[in-house]
Design an enzyme around this catalytic site. Structure first.
Site, mmCIF file in Angstrom:
data_model
loop_
_atom_site.group_PDB
_atom_site.id
_atom_site.type_symbol
_atom_site.label_atom_id
_atom_site.label_comp_id
_atom_site.label_asym_id
_atom_site.label_seq_id
_atom_site.Cartn_x
_atom_site.Cartn_y
_atom_site.Cartn_z
ATOM 1 C CE1 TYR A 53 -3.310 -2.704 -0.067
ATOM 2 C CE2 TYR A 53 -3.705 -2.396 2.266
ATOM 3 C CZ TYR A 53 -3.984 -3.040 1.071
ATOM 4 O OH TYR A 53 -4.948 -4.017 1.032
ATOM 5 C CG LEU A 213 -22.364 -1.064 -2.372
ATOM 6 C CD1 LEU A 213 -21.690 -2.257 -1.703
ATOM 7 C CD2 LEU A 213 -23.833 -1.401 -2.701
HETATM 8 N N1 LIG Z 1 -6.736 -8.129 0.248
HETATM 9 C C1 LIG Z 1 -6.850 -7.357 -0.798
HETATM 10 O O1 LIG Z 1 -6.478 -7.735 -1.911
HETATM 11 C C2 LIG Z 1 -7.457 -5.995 -0.621
HETATM 12 C C3 LIG Z 1 -7.816 -5.248 -1.764
HETATM 13 C C4 LIG Z 1 -8.386 -4.001 -1.561
HETATM 14 C C5 LIG Z 1 -8.574 -3.516 -0.266
HETATM 15 N N2 LIG Z 1 -8.192 -4.260 0.809
HETATM 16 C C6 LIG Z 1 -8.377 -3.771 2.195
HETATM 17 O O2 LIG Z 1 -9.717 -3.373 2.363
HETATM 18 C C7 LIG Z 1 -9.771 -2.033 2.810
HETATM 19 C C8 LIG Z 1 -11.024 -1.391 2.297
HETATM 20 O O3 LIG Z 1 -11.062 -1.430 0.875
HETATM 21 P P1 LIG Z 1 -11.682 -0.206 0.086
HETATM 22 O O4 LIG Z 1 -10.952 1.049 0.432
HETATM 23 O O5 LIG Z 1 -11.764 -0.593 -1.331
HETATM 24 O O6 LIG Z 1 -13.126 -0.168 0.794
HETATM 25 P P2 LIG Z 1 -14.529 0.431 0.361
HETATM 26 O O7 LIG Z 1 -15.242 0.695 1.635
HETATM 27 O O8 LIG Z 1 -15.205 -0.425 -0.630
HETATM 28 O O9 LIG Z 1 -14.175 1.820 -0.356
HETATM 29 C C9 LIG Z 1 -13.610 2.839 0.390
HETATM 30 C C10 LIG Z 1 -13.700 4.145 -0.385
HETATM 31 O O10 LIG Z 1 -15.073 4.514 -0.565
HETATM 32 C C11 LIG Z 1 -15.247 5.895 -0.262
HETATM 33 N N3 LIG Z 1 -16.016 5.960 0.998
HETATM 34 C C12 LIG Z 1 -15.879 5.149 2.088
HETATM 35 N N4 LIG Z 1 -16.785 5.468 3.032
HETATM 36 C C13 LIG Z 1 -17.519 6.478 2.549
HETATM 37 C C14 LIG Z 1 -18.619 7.219 3.058
HETATM 38 N N5 LIG Z 1 -19.124 6.955 4.256
HETATM 39 N N6 LIG Z 1 -19.139 8.206 2.285
HETATM 40 C C15 LIG Z 1 -18.624 8.471 1.054
HETATM 41 N N7 LIG Z 1 -17.581 7.807 0.517
HETATM 42 C C16 LIG Z 1 -17.031 6.811 1.245
HETATM 43 C C17 LIG Z 1 -13.842 6.475 -0.132
HETATM 44 O O11 LIG Z 1 -13.353 6.756 -1.419
HETATM 45 P P3 LIG Z 1 -13.435 8.199 -2.139
HETATM 46 O O12 LIG Z 1 -13.802 9.240 -1.130
HETATM 47 O O13 LIG Z 1 -12.085 8.383 -2.694
HETATM 48 O O14 LIG Z 1 -14.474 8.031 -3.200
HETATM 49 C C18 LIG Z 1 -13.078 5.281 0.402
HETATM 50 O O15 LIG Z 1 -11.692 5.361 0.203
HETATM 51 C C19 LIG Z 1 -8.450 -1.416 2.324
HETATM 52 O O16 LIG Z 1 -8.065 -0.281 3.063
HETATM 53 C C20 LIG Z 1 -7.506 -2.553 2.509
HETATM 54 O O17 LIG Z 1 -7.077 -2.624 3.852
HETATM 55 C C21 LIG Z 1 -7.644 -5.490 0.646
#
Ligand SMILES: NC(=O)c1ccc[n+]([C@@H]2O[C@H](COP(=O)([O-])OP(=O)(O)OC[C@H]3O[C@@H](n4cnc5c(N)ncnc54)[C@H](OP(=O)(O)O)[C@@H]3O)[C@@H](O)[C@H]2O)c1
Length: 339
Positions: A53, A213
């Site tokens: 990351y 979502l």
């Molecule tokens: N194992 C793996 O291969 C893998 C892959 C991916 C992620 N992960 C882990 O999973 C975690 C979460 O993944 P993700 O960041 O993709 O999660 P997600 O919850 O699907 O997306 C998070 C993004 O959505 C937006 N967001 C989140 N909450 C919000 C809210 N309440 N209101 C408005 N916008 C909101 C923000 O982006 P914007 O504001 O930029 O739009 C935020 O960065 C990562 O930090 C990582 O630790 C693991």
């Protein structure tokens, strides 16, 4: 906050994990430290990162935060990281070989400023390295005290079964991290059942589908501005053209919006609350760019969906398996009752 034991282990973790993929990327260090403060003040204990990351920045930012905290607070954190992908410029320095994992774990420990990681996860399957070699490394890492538990990420069903049977009786393999959210439910066909059968706790990543979502992306408007897809519409599995072409995306978003409006809560909270109801899910890996987003998402723990709301969300988001092997015909063949 709520707590649970992770997989078939005695490790107690918060039901929300703080994902840190944004740290050092769209989230600057100061905001990242505030997210860690807010998360731990809300009772969160489970912090999840990866060496890859922001090229190691995420781990460095967490290490700096841990160094500033008194021992009591620092010790409450259950720290998870991952290794597998290249962090430097050498693309061949990757995979699940003993050599790569050993160097990757050492580098993670250095950046985190710790001599120990609670949960070390292999970030994805490696077709080149014999599984015995990777599992042997994890066993030795547990024995040497560098890690307490091991986990998987992005493995398919047969890979999970093979890894779990290789680890059995040798070292604690306790979790698996797949993408899992209302827009990606195909993991329920084979991956989640494999985790449940082998005692691995499921840790959903991208629980909001990369932001979809929350309802921020619209059918009639390509994303712009300071959002994940506004900055890069083609980014990853959540790319705008891919997801917007699926009718199921819009059907699901409409259902989430309807439940959220009726309850007077954000769509994010409804989507996360739905994940909390799914069998096998141990802790949800939250992602946030800002402190306000994190606060919104943490509130999902208070949302207990009713059966009718769950049924509505289930129906709208159903990925529609063909009858065989994962649909009705296959299920019928695998069913058996005593009467
Ligand atoms: N194992 C793996 O291969 C893998 C892959 C991916 C992620 N992960 C882990 O999973 C975690 C979460 O993944 P993700 O960041 O993709 O999660 P997600 O919850 O699907 O997306 C998070 C993004 O959505 C937006 N967001 C989140 N909450 C919000 C809210 N309440 N209101 C408005 N916008 C909101 C923000 O982006 P914007 O504001 O930029 O739009 C935020 O960065 C990562 O930090 C990582 O630790 C693991």
């Amino acid at each position: 906050m709520k707590y649970t034991t992770l997989g078939r282990s005695g490790a107690v973790v918060s039901a929300h994990a703080l994902g840190t993929m944004t740290f050092g990327a769209e989230t600057p260090p100061g905001t990242a430290h505030r997210q860690l403060d807010v998360f731990t003040e809300a009772g969160g204990t489970f912090v999840e990162t990866a060496d890859v990351y922001a090229g190691g920045e995420s781990e460095r930012i967490i290490g700096d935060w841990l160094a500033k905290k008194p021992a009591g607070q620092r010790d409450r954190v259950f720290l998870a990281s991952k290794g597998r992908f290249p962090v430097g410029v050498e693309p061949r320095d990757s995979g699940l070989s003993r050599r790569h994992l050993s160097r990757a774990l050492d580098a993670s420990l250095r950046r985190l400023g710790r001599d120990h990681i609670d949960l070390y996860q292999v970030h994805a399957w490696d077709p080149l390295t014999p599984l015995e070699e990777s599992m042997g490394f994890l066993e030795d890492a547990v024995r040497s005290g560098r890690i307490s538990y091991a986990g998987l990420s992005n493995f398919t069903g047969w890979q999970i079964a093979l890894a779990a049977s290789t680890a059995k009786g040798r070292f604690p393999l306790i979790s698996m991290q797949p993408q899992y959210n209302l827009l990606v439910r195909e993991v329920e066909w084979e991956i989640v059942p494999a985790c449940r059968a082998t005692g691995l706790g499921v840790l959903p990543w991208s629980p909001l589908g990369g932001g979809w979502l929350t309802g921020k992306y619209r059918r009639d408007e390509r994303p712009t501005g300071a959002t994940r897809l506004g900055e890069d519409p083609n980014r990853g599995v959540e790319a705008y053209d891919l997801r917007s072409a699926e009718e199921r995306t819009w059907r699901t978003l409409a259902a989430v919006e309807a439940v959220a409006a009726q309850r007077g809560v954000s769509m994010s909270r409804v989507a996360l609350a739905w994940l909390h109801t799914r069998p096998g899910v141990a802790s949800i890996v939250l992602g946030a760019r800002t402190v306000e987003q994190l606060q919104d998402n943490l509130g999902a723990i208070e949302v207990a969906l009713g059966d009718d709301e769950i049924a509505l969300l289930d129906a709208a988001s159903d990925p529609g398996a063909a009858p065989y092997p994962y649909g009705a015909a296959g299920l019928e063949q695998r069913s058996r009752t005593v009467d």
